[in-house]
Design a protein around this motif. Structure first.
Motif, PDB file in Angstrom:
ATOM      1  N   ASN A 270       4.540  -5.305  -8.540  1.00 43.17           N
ATOM      2  CA  ASN A 270       5.371  -6.386  -8.014  1.00 43.17           C
ATOM      3  C   ASN A 270       6.818  -5.909  -8.039  1.00 43.17           C
ATOM      4  OD1 ASN A 270       6.805  -8.678  -7.386  1.00 43.17           O
ATOM      5  ND2 ASN A 270       5.889  -9.964  -8.982  1.00 43.17           N
ATOM      6  N   PRO A 271       7.385  -5.544  -6.884  1.00 41.93           N
ATOM      7  CA  PRO A 271       8.758  -5.010  -6.863  1.00 41.93           C
ATOM      8  C   PRO A 271       9.788  -5.974  -7.444  1.00 41.93           C
ATOM      9  CG  PRO A 271       7.653  -4.637  -4.760  1.00 41.93           C
ATOM     10  CD  PRO A 271       6.783  -5.578  -5.541  1.00 41.93           C
ATOM     11  N   SER A 272       9.453  -7.271  -7.489  1.00 45.87           N
ATOM     12  CA  SER A 272      10.387  -8.274  -8.006  1.00 45.87           C
ATOM     13  C   SER A 272      10.188  -8.537  -9.491  1.00 45.87           C
ATOM     14  CB  SER A 272      10.224  -9.588  -7.222  1.00 45.87           C
ATOM     15  OG  SER A 272      10.450  -9.384  -5.846  1.00 45.87           O
ATOM     16  N   ILE A 273       9.455  -7.643 -10.179  1.00 48.20           N
ATOM     17  CA  ILE A 273       9.193  -7.849 -11.601  1.00 48.20           C
ATOM     18  C   ILE A 273      10.508  -8.034 -12.356  1.00 48.20           C
ATOM     19  CG2 ILE A 273       9.192  -5.377 -12.098  1.00 48.20           C
ATOM     20  CD1 ILE A 273       7.006  -5.928 -14.191  1.00 48.20           C
ATOM     21  N   ALA A 274      10.517  -9.003 -13.272  1.00 47.12           N
ATOM     22  CA  ALA A 274      11.741  -9.313 -14.004  1.00 47.12           C
ATOM     23  C   ALA A 274      11.395  -9.766 -15.415  1.00 47.12           C
ATOM     24  CB  ALA A 274      12.539 -10.394 -13.276  1.00 47.12           C
ATOM     25  N   ASP A 275      12.393  -9.753 -16.279  1.00 49.69           N
ATOM     26  CA  ASP A 275      12.186 -10.202 -17.653  1.00 49.69           C
ATOM     27  C   ASP A 275      11.696 -11.645 -17.667  1.00 49.69           C
ATOM     28  OD1 ASP A 275      13.230  -7.774 -18.178  1.00 49.69           O
ATOM     29  OD2 ASP A 275      15.054  -8.467 -19.173  1.00 49.69           O
TER      30      ASP A 275
ATOM     31  N   SER B  53      13.720   1.757 -13.109  1.00 53.78           N
ATOM     32  CA  SER B  53      13.882   1.041 -11.842  1.00 53.78           C
ATOM     33  C   SER B  53      12.829   1.485 -10.840  1.00 53.78           C
ATOM     34  CB  SER B  53      15.281   1.301 -11.271  1.00 53.78           C
ATOM     35  OG  SER B  53      16.277   0.895 -12.182  1.00 53.78           O
ATOM     36  N   GLN B  54      12.663   0.688  -9.817  1.00 57.51           N
ATOM     37  CA  GLN B  54      11.722   1.013  -8.749  1.00 57.51           C
ATOM     38  C   GLN B  54      12.135   2.326  -8.092  1.00 57.51           C
ATOM     39  OE1 GLN B  54       9.058  -0.603  -8.036  1.00 57.51           O
ATOM     40  NE2 GLN B  54       8.510  -0.378  -5.872  1.00 57.51           N
ATOM     41  N   GLY B  55      11.147   3.268  -7.956  1.00 56.56           N
ATOM     42  CA  GLY B  55      11.428   4.544  -7.301  1.00 56.56           C
ATOM     43  C   GLY B  55      12.055   5.582  -8.200  1.00 56.56           C
ATOM     44  N   GLU B  56      12.203   5.309  -9.494  1.00 58.67           N
ATOM     45  CA  GLU B  56      12.809   6.263 -10.422  1.00 58.67           C
ATOM     46  C   GLU B  56      11.778   7.287 -10.898  1.00 58.67           C
ATOM     47  OE1 GLU B  56      14.983   6.104 -14.836  1.00 58.67           O
ATOM     48  OE2 GLU B  56      14.968   4.310 -13.539  1.00 58.67           O
TER      49      GLU B  56
END
Length: 396
Positions: A112-117, A214-217
């Motif tokens: 889920n690219p919008s993953i958040a705390d 981060s995404q893509g790291e």
């Protein structure tokens, strides 16, 4: 000539006597008028006092009380625990957190690219995938597969050679170990292999406490990707001023409210207990930590700051009322007393400590008083509506 002089003085005496009598008459009349005025003033004051008593009473009908959900509590002395009011922070209990790491090197992509705390996750759910397909060194999963196939063939050939005594048992054992290692490495990654790469799964349900990349790291094998909190057991760490050090040993439990809500939580009702309190303050702080542990009810977020009420020695024969019963006006505190079925009165009170639920009343109430504890705002509105401008009256 003498006759005229005598007549002149007689006339003057007569005029003077007349003026004196006239002045006395006026003074007497003034006294009568003044006496009458004082009598009227006394009656007027008594009338105003009666009106004042009537004005103090607030009419609130039975129907209004029912609609407002009004509740009344009888005042009675009881036990009230000494309160130390301070602040603190919610923390995850040790062992309640899981850090998910990359099982291989590559580019990380979150499912889920919008993953958040704070985002909830289920047990066994894939959180991210790591892929090295586009890297120069190639896909480690593919390389692990090739290595596994190579070692498998080498082992199978060695078994045949060992049967013909071409190689020794020691050599066969070395080849078998290389094969087992290659197999384990490949299966560990192949089991989680998808089109997006090797997945990173959470072994337990909980929520995302923190995301480390981060995404893509690019990540290396073993690098932390995300931390999951199971959120079952939490800790409350309160900071207490040094001046209360002598009383910390008598603390039994605590109440707290998080900064993001008005719910009052009670440690004792959450299967909680006090773990410890510091024996000294920090080098850069004048505060001593007091730590509690408790079960999470499901709506408390680790990291949240809290207003804390530490409860210690019991105080007996103390009058206390719910904090919901109290209103404040220009720095003064008031409650509303029920006098009759539909009659109420505003009463000023002096308050002491509060524990977030109840507050100690120092003066203004006595045993037997009936205090409004719910529907207070509606009674206050009725009191305001009862204020009538001078020269007017309510019609009933």
């Amino acid at each position: 000539m003498k006759k005229y002089i005598i007549c002149f003085f007689v006339a003057i005496a007569a005029i003077a006597a007349g003026c004196s009598n006239e002045r006395k008459g006026r003074d007497h009349a003034t006294e009568d008028d003044h006496t009458h005025f004082e009598g009227d003033g006394h009656d007027h004051a008594a009338h105003n006092h009666e009106n004042e008593n009537e004005a103090d009473e607030i009419h609130f009908s039975v129907g209004q009380a029912k609609s407002a959900g009004l509740e009344v509590q009888d005042v009675a002395p009881g036990v009230f625990y000494h309160v130390i009011k301070t602040s603190g922070q919610i923390q995850s209990a040790p062992g309640d957190e899981i850090t998910l790491t990359a099982t291989g090197s590559g580019i990380v992509s979150f499912v889920n690219p919008s993953i958040a705390d704070g985002m909830a996750v289920r047990a066994g759910e894939a959180v991210a995938a790591v892929s090295a397909k586009s890297l120069q060194d190639g896909d480690p999963v593919a390389l692990a597969g090739i290595n596994y196939e190579t070692e498998l063939k080498a082992y199978q050939r060695a078994e045949k050679l060992a049967k013909d005594d071409i190689i020794s048992a020691k050599e066969l054992e070395q080849i078998r170990r290389r094969y087992e290692t290659a197999k384990t490495a490949y299966e560990a990654q192949a089991a989680n292999m998808t089109a997006q790469g090797v997945t990173v799964k959470t072994p337990a349900a909980g929520f995302v406490k923190s995301r480390h990349v981060s995404q893509g790291e690019y990540v290396s094998a073993g690098q932390p990707v995300v931390t999951i909190s199971r959120n079952k057991r939490l800790q409350l760490r309160a900071e207490v001023s040094e001046k209360y050090y002598a009383t910390l040993g008598s603390i039994t439990t605590a109440h707290f409210k998080t900064a993001c809500g008005n719910t009052l939580y009670k440690i004792r009702e959450m299967n909680g207990r006090m773990l410890s309190f510091g024996k000294s303050s920090g080098q850069s702080s004048y505060y001593i930590p007091v730590t509690f542990e408790f079960d999470n009810t499901g709506d408390i977020l680790p990291g949240a700051f809290a207003e804390v009420y530490l409860l210690s020695e019991p105080q007996h024969d103390v009058i206390s009322i719910p904090v919901t019963a109290v209103t404040e006006e220009q720095g003064l505190y008031f409650v509303y007393l029920q006098l009759g079925e539909e009659e109420y009165r505003k009463q000023e009170v002096a308050l002491g400590q509060d524990n977030g639920e109840s507050v100690r009343v120092v003066s203004g109430l006595q045993s037997g008083d009936r205090v409004v504890i719910k529907g207070v705002y509606q009674v206050k509105q009725a009191a305001g509506a009862g204020i009538v401008p001078e020269g007017h009256s309510h019609s009933h």
